[in-house]
Each structure stands twice: as structure tokens, then as C-alpha cells.
Design an enzyme around this catalytic site. Structure first.
Site, PDB file in Angstrom:
ATOM      1  N   GLY A 173       0.636  -1.030  -0.345  1.00 16.60           N
ATOM      2  CA  GLY A 173      -0.125  -0.113  -0.193  1.00 16.60           C
ATOM      3  C   GLY A 173       0.622   1.297  -0.438  1.00 16.60           C
ATOM      4  O   GLY A 173       1.827   1.314   1.052  1.00 16.60           O
ATOM      5  N   GLU A 196       2.889  -0.868  -4.521  1.00 20.58           N
ATOM      6  CA  GLU A 196       1.299  -0.228  -4.754  1.00 20.58           C
ATOM      7  C   GLU A 196       0.448  -0.643  -5.719  1.00 20.58           C
ATOM      8  O   GLU A 196       0.962  -0.871  -6.681  1.00 20.58           O
ATOM      9  CB  GLU A 196       2.068   1.690  -4.905  1.00 20.58           C
ATOM     10  CG  GLU A 196       0.509   2.364  -5.495  1.00 20.58           C
ATOM     11  CD  GLU A 196      -0.506   1.679  -4.220  1.00 20.58           C
ATOM     12  OE1 GLU A 196      -2.118   1.878  -5.270  1.00 20.58           O
ATOM     13  OE2 GLU A 196      -0.264   2.146  -3.550  1.00 20.58           O
ATOM     14  N   HIS A 430       9.894  36.988   7.265  1.00 20.01           N
ATOM     15  CA  HIS A 430      10.909  36.961   6.406  1.00 20.01           C
ATOM     16  C   HIS A 430      12.537  36.586   7.964  1.00 20.01           C
ATOM     17  O   HIS A 430      12.490  37.614   8.297  1.00 20.01           O
ATOM     18  CB  HIS A 430      11.653  37.632   5.655  1.00 20.01           C
ATOM     19  CG  HIS A 430      12.774  37.425   4.913  1.00 20.01           C
ATOM     20  ND1 HIS A 430      12.912  36.465   4.055  1.00 20.01           N
ATOM     21  CD2 HIS A 430      13.741  37.860   5.450  1.00 20.01           C
ATOM     22  CE1 HIS A 430      13.775  36.227   3.903  1.00 20.01           C
ATOM     23  NE2 HIS A 430      14.645  37.349   3.774  1.00 20.01           N
TER      24      HIS A 430
END
Length: 460
Positions: A173, A196, A430
Site C-alpha cells: 500500500g 502499490e 522573513h
């Protein structure tokens, strides 16, 4: 008829325990019925223990990479049993916190397995609780596929109970749970193979982000095999790719192929609560087909996410109190705690176009972010999707350090029907990783200062 309680909540996971607290805050006499530990799967066998282990794995990797910063770390050692014990301590601490909250708000917690006798009565281990309203929140459990040997494999519960690392691991999975476990164990040196069945990992995630995650996991020596149909599970896992039989050997195998609702034995059929494929049918008020009975969380067939269950629980509680509330599912974030993290909300570009929408997108690469640079994190993207005419924000997909924290900003703007310009014009501090969201929003209109000019596609 007189009732012992105004509201009885069946299930003490995130949806149920928050619904119980909110009902009590509204002045309703409330009982909370739970057969296991308060906190449900998320706290005890899911979100919290997984993230505790992933935090340990991230610290381990960060210490290993410290030489690039001039820090020598020779002699480091990993004690997985100690990491597992740390995980258990955090789970226990948070569980006690939930218990204290219920008590502090006056919620009566009733231990035991509960089932509906009628629309106003719950039977719990021989005791009958009567209530004007009932909220069902019984959650889900791992689903095992009909593959020979699957019953002997690890489920997510079993993986989280390990106290020693396997030498090798096959994960069946490639969804969210599988990718998080692949990140965890590969970071700690375990050889991991992911099988998968679909053509790509993380269905529903922007293909650009899943491709970057695949690259990240490849660096950790994870083998990801798509289009793999598993035919037998054991010490040797057998599978087919395009009809060609193949095998892979590993010490342990974990099956991570989804979860199913826990609705058996709680009396839905006897009371007449309508279900579909095992899930309880509800409207946007979280009402079931039986007046006075509500359902929230994984059993409703919506996103199997703790925060979605919590939001639904609060909606149900408000309606139990006579308020008019409905669930707004347009901006429910989804998170994947890989490294880097992935977080999404709303529509991705491919889905929006498939719906016939005209959209404009903005993209910003993590490599252009100053804070990510000093953190030595250079892999990731932020993608913002907006309506081409109105500029209304339709969604965003982020792969970056702490993407799971960043996505809430986008969800808030979406909830208020804000635009990409609103997001772009919000001043971001920032240097922070949060600037990648602002930069991608600027890029929607081609005005990103920290990216090379790019051309929008003709349909943008």
C-alpha cells in the site's frame, strides 16, 4: 419521557470526545461511552504515536547530517525500544489530558461497548443509558485485503506496537499510511520495499509532489513498485506486475491498504439507521436517517482524518443544542508526515481542470526559500490553484518542512472565499518557510520576485 442525559456520545475518538465536551459547554448533560482508551485510534494507535516515532526518525537523520554544519557526531547509537517507550509516554500523557478535560467539563465517561437499543437508549455492558440525542462516533479499524497470508501480516496497529526494528520490511500500500511508515523505517536504516497496486503513490496528491517524494525515498534506498498486484503474503511476498510474477523477501510485512468503519454490533440495523457500504449516511448537519441520531468521523464515509472528525463532532453538538450548524467540507486539509512533509487543501490543478474549471496556478520551489536553505532543505514545492476569472483560491499543495503547519493558512483564506491576491498580499515574516506560500500566490499572476519568469499554459 424523561431521559437520564441530554446527549449520549458513542465513541471517544477525536470526533466523539470533542462532541461530548462541546455538548457540555452548551449546558447539556452528557455521557461519553468508550470501550477502549479515550482518544480513539488517532491518539492511541494512529496520528500521535506515528508522529512521535517520525519525530525520533527526523532527529536521527538530522544528527546524521550534522557533519555538513560542522558538527561531529561520531558514536551515535539508535535504541528503538527507547524511542517506542518515548512514544508510549507521550500517548499516555495526552490520553490523561483528554480524561481530565472530560471530567473538568462534567462529562460522565462510561467504560464499555455500547449499542443502540432504540433511538434514545444505549445498552452498555448491561447498563441502559437514555438520552434525547445520540451521537455515533465509533471510528474505523485497519482493513485487510483478501490476500492469502494477510491475516498474519502487521497492520498499522501492529507496526506501532513494535519495540525492535526489523532488518527489512515490505509495505503493501502506497497511500498515506504506507508512505509515512516507509519514511519512518527507511530513515532508521531498515530496507523498505513498497508495493502499490495503482500507477502512482499517494493517489489524489499532485503528481509533482508525489514524484519529489519518490525521489526523496529513493535516497533512503526505498524500492517503490507500482502496478503491483500482491497475490500472497509471507516471509516471501508474491506479486505480479503486468501479469509477470515476482517476489520480494523481508523479515516483516505491513499491510497498509486502508481502513473500514467500526459499525458492526452497535445496533444500526435494529434502529433503522441507513448505511451505504458499511458507512453511516448523514446530511451536512451530521444527522442520520433516524431523527435525534447523529454520526461523525470515519463511520460517515468522508475523509478519514482526525481534524475532520473533530469538526463534524462540533457541528453535531451544536445541532443537539438546537443551534443551526452545517459541515463545510470545502477546505479540509490533508497531511502526509513524510520527509519533507506534504499537505493539501481544496483542488489540485489536475482535478480542477478535469471538472472543467479555468484555472491559473502559481508554483514556487523550496530551493528558492532562504529559511529552507539555512535548514539545508532543498526539496519541495508549493502550488497554488486559483480560478482564472475571479482569482478565488481553489486549493494548494505544499511539500516542504512543516508543510502540515503551513496549510492552515491556505485553508483559512479558502474558508473566507479569499483570492490568490489576498494570500499574496499578506505580509509574511522573513526568513520563514511560510514565504513559499506567498511566493506561489504571487506567481499565480506572474509577479513572483524570487523565481525565474515562466509562461502560463494557454488555458491558464
Amino acid at each position: 419521557m424523561e431521559y437520564a442525559y441530554d446527549v449520549a456520545v458513542l465513541g471517544g475518538g477525536p470526533g466523539g470526545y470533542e462532541a461530548a465536551i462541546r455538548c457540555a459547554q452548551y449546558g447539556l448533560k452528557t455521557a461519553l461511552v468508550e470501550a477502549r482508551e479515550l482518544g480513539g485510534t488517532c491518539l492511541n494507535r494512529g496520528c500521535i504515536p506515528t508522529k512521535a516515532l517520525l519525530h525520533g526518525a527526523e532527529v536521527w537523520e538530522t544528527v546524521g547530517d550534522a557533519r555538513a554544519l560542522g558538527i561531529r557526531t561520531e558514536g551515535r547509537a539508535l535504541d528503538y525500544a527507547a524511542l517506542a517507550a518515548f512514544k508510549e509516554r507521550q500517548v499516555s500523557l495526552l490520553r490523561r489530558g483528554v480524561e481530565s478535560l472530560e471530567k473538568a467539563h462534567g462529562v460522565e465517561v462510561v467504560a464499555g461497548f455500547g449499542r443502540l437499543e432504540n433511538a434514545n437508549t444505549l445498552e452498555v455492558e448491561g447498563r441502559r443509558l437514555t438520552a434525547r440525542r445520540v451521537i455515533l462516533a465509533t471510528g474505523s479499524q485497519p482493513a485487510l485485503p483478501p490476500i492469502p497470508g494477510a491475516q498474519d501480516a502487521l497492520t498499522s496497529d501492529g507496526v506501532l506496537s513494535l519495540t525492535a526494528l526489523p532488518a527489512s520490511l515490505v509495505i503493501v500500500g502506497g497511500g498515506v499510511i504506507g508512505m509515512e511508515f516507509a519514511t519512518l523505517f527507511s530513515s532508521l536504516g531498515v530496507k523498505v520495499t513498497v508495493l502499490e497496486m495503482l500507477p502512482d503513490i499517494l493517489p489524489g496528491v499532485d503528481a509533482r509532489l508525489s514524484a519529489l517524494l519518490r525521489r526523496s525515498l529513493k535516497r533512503r534506498r526505498v524500492d517503490i513498485i507500482n502496478n503491483a498486484r500482491v497475490t500472497e503474503i509471507g516471509s516471501t511476498v508474491r506479486y505480479e506486475v503486468d501479469g509477470e510474477p515476482r517476489t520480494v523477501q523481508a523479515e516483516r510485512c505491513a499491510v497498509c491498504t486502508g481502513r473500514r468503519p467500526q459499525t458492526q454490533g452497535i445496533g444500526l440495523e435494529a434502529v433503522g439507521v441507513r448505511t451505504q457500504r458499511g458507512y453511516v449516511c448523514v446530511n451536512d448537519r451530521m444527522e442520520t436517517s433516524v431523527p435525534g441520531i447523529y454520526a461523525v468521523g470515519d463511520i460517515t464515509g468522508g475523509p478519514q482524518l482526525a481534524h475532520a472528525a473533530s469538526a463534524q463532532g462540533l457541528v453535531a453538538a451544536a445541532n443537539c443544542a438546537g443551534l443551526e450548524r452545517s459541515m463545510q467540507g470545502r477546505a479540509v486539509p490533508a497531511c502526509v508526515y513524510t520527509r519533507p512533509e506534504i499537505a493539501c487543501v481544496g483542488l489540485d490543478e489536475q482535478t480542477a481542470r478535469a471538472q472543467g474549471r479555468q484555472v491559473r496556478t502559481g508554483v514556487f520551489d523550496v530551493a528558492g526559500n532562504g529559511r529552507c536553505a539555512v535548514m539545508n532543505e532543498r526539496l519541495g514545492l508549493c502550488v497554488v490553484v486559483a480560478d482564472a476569472q475571479s482569482d478565488e483560491l481553489l486549493g494548494a499543495q505544499i511539500m516542504a518542512p512543516r508543510a502540515t503547519d503551513l496549510i492552515a493558512e491556505v485553508a483559512a483564506v479558502m474558508r473566507l472565499h479569499g483570492t490568490a491576491e489576498d494570500l499574496a498580499n499578506t505580509i509574511h515574516p522573513h526568513p520563514t518557510v511560510s514565504e513559499i506560500v506567498m511566493e506561489a500566490a504571487h506567481d499565480v499572476s506572474g509577479l513572483c520576485c524570487h523565481a525565474l519568469p515562466r509562461k502560463q499554459s494557454p488555458t491558464d
